[in-house]
Write a protein that holds these residues in place. Structure first.
Motif, PDB file in Angstrom:
ATOM      1  N   GLY A 199      27.250  41.577  31.730  1.00 40.43           N
ATOM      2  CA  GLY A 199      28.374  40.651  31.683  1.00 40.43           C
ATOM      3  C   GLY A 199      28.206  39.744  30.484  1.00 40.43           C
ATOM      4  N   ASP A 200      28.608  38.480  30.634  1.00 41.05           N
ATOM      5  CA  ASP A 200      28.498  37.544  29.505  1.00 41.05           C
ATOM      6  C   ASP A 200      27.133  36.863  29.443  1.00 41.05           C
ATOM      7  N   GLU A 201      26.239  37.226  30.363  1.00 42.01           N
ATOM      8  CA  GLU A 201      24.881  36.669  30.455  1.00 42.01           C
ATOM      9  C   GLU A 201      24.903  35.150  30.598  1.00 42.01           C
ATOM     10  N   ARG A 202      25.919  34.674  31.299  1.00 38.40           N
ATOM     11  CA  ARG A 202      26.058  33.242  31.523  1.00 38.40           C
ATOM     12  C   ARG A 202      25.482  32.868  32.884  1.00 38.40           C
ATOM     13  N   GLY A 203      25.576  33.857  33.825  1.00 36.00           N
ATOM     14  CA  GLY A 203      25.158  33.608  35.209  1.00 36.00           C
ATOM     15  C   GLY A 203      23.793  32.958  35.319  1.00 36.00           C
ATOM     16  N   ARG A 204      22.811  33.558  34.640  1.00 39.81           N
ATOM     17  CA  ARG A 204      21.440  33.028  34.769  1.00 39.81           C
ATOM     18  C   ARG A 204      21.350  31.597  34.239  1.00 39.81           C
ATOM     19  N   PRO A 209      22.523  34.078  38.652  1.00 36.84           N
ATOM     20  CA  PRO A 209      22.720  35.374  38.004  1.00 36.84           C
ATOM     21  C   PRO A 209      23.632  36.227  38.881  1.00 36.84           C
ATOM     22  N   THR A 210      24.536  36.948  38.262  1.00 38.00           N
ATOM     23  CA  THR A 210      25.429  37.805  39.049  1.00 38.00           C
ATOM     24  C   THR A 210      25.409  39.211  38.483  1.00 38.00           C
ATOM     25  N   ALA A 211      25.224  40.181  39.364  1.00 35.48           N
ATOM     26  CA  ALA A 211      25.299  41.589  38.965  1.00 35.48           C
ATOM     27  C   ALA A 211      26.777  41.944  38.867  1.00 35.48           C
ATOM     28  N   ASN A 212      27.231  42.299  37.658  1.00 35.27           N
ATOM     29  CA  ASN A 212      28.638  42.663  37.439  1.00 35.27           C
ATOM     30  C   ASN A 212      28.779  44.159  37.679  1.00 35.27           C
ATOM     31  N   LEU A 213      29.751  44.543  38.514  1.00 29.18           N
ATOM     32  CA  LEU A 213      29.845  45.951  38.908  1.00 29.18           C
ATOM     33  C   LEU A 213      30.949  46.696  38.180  1.00 29.18           C
ATOM     34  N   TYR A 246      38.848  36.585  37.789  1.00 27.96           N
ATOM     35  CA  TYR A 246      39.031  36.568  36.339  1.00 27.96           C
ATOM     36  C   TYR A 246      38.158  35.540  35.622  1.00 27.96           C
ATOM     37  N   ASN A 247      37.305  34.819  36.341  1.00 28.78           N
ATOM     38  CA  ASN A 247      36.477  33.745  35.756  1.00 28.78           C
ATOM     39  C   ASN A 247      37.292  32.776  34.905  1.00 28.78           C
ATOM     40  N   PRO A 248      38.365  32.198  35.442  1.00 28.87           N
ATOM     41  CA  PRO A 248      39.265  31.375  34.627  1.00 28.87           C
ATOM     42  C   PRO A 248      38.590  30.137  34.029  1.00 28.87           C
ATOM     43  N   THR A 249      37.469  29.721  34.600  1.00 28.05           N
ATOM     44  CA  THR A 249      36.777  28.557  34.043  1.00 28.05           C
ATOM     45  C   THR A 249      36.277  28.851  32.624  1.00 28.05           C
ATOM     46  N   PHE A 250      35.907  30.106  32.401  1.00 24.25           N
ATOM     47  CA  PHE A 250      35.326  30.467  31.108  1.00 24.25           C
ATOM     48  C   PHE A 250      36.183  31.389  30.245  1.00 24.25           C
ATOM     49  N   VAL A 259      34.235  42.344  39.551  1.00 26.65           N
ATOM     50  CA  VAL A 259      33.490  42.096  40.789  1.00 26.65           C
ATOM     51  C   VAL A 259      32.062  41.764  40.389  1.00 26.65           C
ATOM     52  N   GLU A 260      31.583  40.621  40.821  1.00 23.28           N
ATOM     53  CA  GLU A 260      30.197  40.254  40.516  1.00 23.28           C
ATOM     54  C   GLU A 260      29.559  39.635  41.745  1.00 23.28           C
ATOM     55  N   VAL A 261      28.265  39.876  41.887  1.00 21.92           N
ATOM     56  CA  VAL A 261      27.585  39.410  43.101  1.00 21.92           C
ATOM     57  C   VAL A 261      26.267  38.716  42.775  1.00 21.92           C
ATOM     58  N   VAL A 283      36.060  33.790  51.686  1.00 19.75           N
ATOM     59  CA  VAL A 283      35.660  32.380  51.748  1.00 19.75           C
ATOM     60  C   VAL A 283      36.710  31.454  51.133  1.00 19.75           C
ATOM     61  N   ARG A 284      37.140  31.746  49.916  1.00 21.51           N
ATOM     62  CA  ARG A 284      38.117  30.870  49.253  1.00 21.51           C
ATOM     63  C   ARG A 284      38.737  31.587  48.060  1.00 21.51           C
ATOM     64  N   ASP A 285      39.764  30.970  47.510  1.00 23.60           N
ATOM     65  CA  ASP A 285      40.411  31.496  46.326  1.00 23.60           C
ATOM     66  C   ASP A 285      39.563  31.146  45.100  1.00 23.60           C
ATOM     67  N   GLU A 286      39.784  31.864  44.003  1.00 19.82           N
ATOM     68  CA  GLU A 286      39.092  31.534  42.754  1.00 19.82           C
ATOM     69  C   GLU A 286      39.815  30.339  42.114  1.00 19.82           C
ATOM     70  N   VAL A 287      39.034  29.434  41.499  1.00 19.53           N
ATOM     71  CA  VAL A 287      39.603  28.192  40.962  1.00 19.53           C
ATOM     72  C   VAL A 287      39.239  28.054  39.487  1.00 19.53           C
ATOM     73  N   LYS A 288      40.141  27.477  38.699  1.00 23.91           N
ATOM     74  CA  LYS A 288      39.801  27.157  37.307  1.00 23.91           C
ATOM     75  C   LYS A 288      39.266  25.732  37.302  1.00 23.91           C
TER      76      LYS A 288
HETATM   77  C1  LIG Z   1      30.178  32.946  44.556  1.00 28.79           C
HETATM   78  C2  LIG Z   1      30.844  32.844  43.221  1.00 28.79           C
HETATM   79  C3  LIG Z   1      31.955  32.039  43.080  1.00 28.79           C
HETATM   80  C4  LIG Z   1      32.594  31.926  41.850  1.00 28.79           C
HETATM   81  N1  LIG Z   1      33.718  31.138  41.738  1.00 28.79           N
HETATM   82  C5  LIG Z   1      34.338  31.028  40.561  1.00 28.79           C
HETATM   83  C6  LIG Z   1      35.505  30.211  40.433  1.00 28.79           C
HETATM   84  O1  LIG Z   1      36.028  29.651  41.400  1.00 28.79           O
HETATM   85  N2  LIG Z   1      36.066  30.093  39.204  1.00 28.79           N
HETATM   86  C7  LIG Z   1      35.554  30.709  38.098  1.00 28.79           C
HETATM   87  O2  LIG Z   1      36.077  30.555  37.018  1.00 28.79           O
HETATM   88  N3  LIG Z   1      34.477  31.527  38.197  1.00 28.79           N
HETATM   89  C8  LIG Z   1      33.859  31.687  39.390  1.00 28.79           C
HETATM   90  N4  LIG Z   1      32.744  32.492  39.491  1.00 28.79           N
HETATM   91  C9  LIG Z   1      32.351  33.314  38.321  1.00 28.79           C
HETATM   92  C10 LIG Z   1      31.416  32.615  37.388  1.00 28.79           C
HETATM   93  O3  LIG Z   1      32.207  32.000  36.425  1.00 28.79           O
HETATM   94  C11 LIG Z   1      30.533  33.714  36.764  1.00 28.79           C
HETATM   95  O4  LIG Z   1      29.687  34.182  37.747  1.00 28.79           O
HETATM   96  C12 LIG Z   1      29.739  33.186  35.620  1.00 28.79           C
HETATM   97  O5  LIG Z   1      30.590  32.837  34.586  1.00 28.79           O
HETATM   98  C13 LIG Z   1      28.730  34.227  35.136  1.00 28.79           C
HETATM   99  O6  LIG Z   1      29.344  35.302  34.485  1.00 28.79           O
HETATM  100  P1  LIG Z   1      28.487  36.528  33.910  1.00 28.79           P
HETATM  101  O7  LIG Z   1      27.906  37.290  35.092  1.00 28.79           O
HETATM  102  O8  LIG Z   1      29.487  37.363  33.156  1.00 28.79           O
HETATM  103  O9  LIG Z   1      27.428  35.964  33.055  1.00 28.79           O
HETATM  104  C14 LIG Z   1      32.102  32.625  40.720  1.00 28.79           C
HETATM  105  C15 LIG Z   1      30.979  33.446  40.869  1.00 28.79           C
HETATM  106  C16 LIG Z   1      30.351  33.576  42.101  1.00 28.79           C
HETATM  107  C17 LIG Z   1      29.160  34.470  42.223  1.00 28.79           C
END
Ligand SMILES: Cc1cc2nc3c(=O)[nH]c(=O)nc-3n(C[C@H](O)[C@H](O)[C@H](O)COP(=O)(O)O)c2cc1C
Ligand SMILES: Nc1ncnc2c1ncn2[C@@H]1O[C@H](COP(=O)(O)OP(=O)(O)O)[C@@H](O)[C@H]1O
Length: 314
Positions: A199-204, A209-213, A246-250, A259-261, A283-288
């Motif tokens: 992924g974008d290697e931001r998780g860690r 950390p999230t495994a992107n599938l 869609y990871n709208p925050t980033f 899908v990432e876990v 659990v909830r909707d994704e939020v920016k």
């Molecule tokens: C449980 C969980 C909840 C998340 N919720 C949001 C969210 O609400 N909004 C958002 O922009 N990203 C959310 N993310 C995504 C994170 O932005 C993402 O995991 C992070 O940017 C790492 O990305 P990478 O795996 O590509 O490095 C969530 C991720 C997880 C695992």
């Protein structure tokens, strides 16, 4: 379980095949209704000391007939279907390639070629099964078309809340975020398989950390959002939290959800590994979020809530 793909015409001949009790249908999702049809064939095979089989079609007949070029999304893509049928104790899986030629077969010709010629001695089908050109063959005509070569068991509809359990109903539930109800009708937990990619290697760097599938594009996914999930990998089961979105925050320019876990209590490399993800609870909707700190704070809350969820589920 052996998988055999058949196109029309195939060259199998009955004498070389074992006597078989088969269930026939498209079976997308292998929900409780489908399970009843399949279990009937498996039980029948055990009682008559013969092999059990499932006869299914690929791709989805309705998508071939509509011919609208739309990518079909399956509750159970082929790999998932195979896995579940294997677990149900099916010996053989016949996959009939569904194309225009197959669709134009006369119902009697379909039965002669795909049932009688495959040495099927018992056939189980759901009450709404249809076959042959324009679906002219149905549960009521099977007996006639059998020419006395096999017995037929028709399974009446399986209901929940007085409504038929169907793939369509399950799809609607998944798309509207009603995962638990969908799982109830499936009689198991919705799952998807995928290979871990970069992924974008931001998780860690944010502590999660999230495994992107990488998931097959024909898999139907539930609604966008955060989920309590279990990960099955190399015969172990882990709990975790997944984001489908869609990871709208980033990012602002993603067209397809990912899908990432984040797996709880785990910290090893998983790149290139194939995981199965089970969707347990929405659990909830994704939020920016405006800042990464707010996202981190929310993910900490998600983790607490999801650990609680699994604790109470045990
Ligand atoms: C449980 C969980 C909840 C998340 N919720 C949001 C969210 O609400 N909004 C958002 O922009 N990203 C959310 N993310 C995504 C994170 O932005 C993402 O995991 C992070 O940017 C790492 O990305 P990478 O795996 O590509 O490095 C969530 C991720 C997880 C695992
Ligand atoms: N607890 C964990 N959950 C998920 N992946 C983990 C975990 N611990 C380590 N990893 C590994 O770290 C990678 C995720 O790190 P991350 O910084 O999010 O990178 P990427 O953006 O490439 O996914 C995963 O693909 C996996 O190989």
């Amino acid at each position: 379980m052996r998988t055999i793909t058949l196109t029309y015409p195939h060259t199998f001949s009955g004498e070389k095949l074992p006597e078989t009790a088969a269930a026939i249908g498209f079976f997308d999702g292998i929900h409780k209704g489908h399970q009843k049809v399949i279990n009937t064939a498996v039980t029948q095979a055990r009682q008559s000391n013969s092999e059990s089989a499932v006869i299914t079609f690929h791709p989805d007949p309705s998508s071939v007939l509509k011919n609208d070029g739309q990518q079909v999304q399956y509750i159970t893509p082929l790999a998932e279907k195979q896995q579940i049928l294997q677990e149900l104790g099916v010996d053989r899986l016949y996959i009939i390639t569904f194309d225009k030629t197959l669709a134009s077969l006369d119902p009697q010709a379909f039965i002669d070629h795909f049932i009688i010629q495959l040495n099927i001695k018992h056939l189980a089908a759901g009450f709404d099964f249809s076959y042959g050109h324009k679906g002219k063959g149905n549960a009521g005509t099977l007996e006639d078309h059998s020419r006395g070569a096999f017995d037929v068991t028709i399974i009446e509809q399986v209901t929940s809340d007085e409504q038929k359990i169907s793939s369509t109903r399950i799809r609607e539930l998944l798309q509207s975020g009603n995962l638990e109800e969908a799982n109830r009708l499936l009689g198991r937990t919705l799952s998807v398989r995928g290979t871990v990619k970069k992924g974008d290697e931001r998780g860690r760097s944010i502590g999660f950390p999230t495994a992107n599938l990488d998931i097959s594009s024909d898999a139907l996914l539930p609604k966008v959002g955060v989920y309590a999930v279990k990960v099955v990998w190399q015969n172990n089961i882990y709990e975790g939290m997944a984001n489908l979105g869609y990871n709208p925050t980033f990012t602002a320019d993603r067209n397809e959800p990912i899908v990432e876990v984040n797996i709880f209590d785990y910290n090893k490399d998983l790149y290139g590994e194939e995981l199965v993800l089970e969707w347990h609870h929405y659990v909830r909707d994704e939020v920016k979020f405006d800042t990464r700190e707010e996202l981190i704070e929310q993910m900490e809350k998600d983790e607490t809530a999801i650990r609680h969820f699994f604790y109470h589920e045990r």
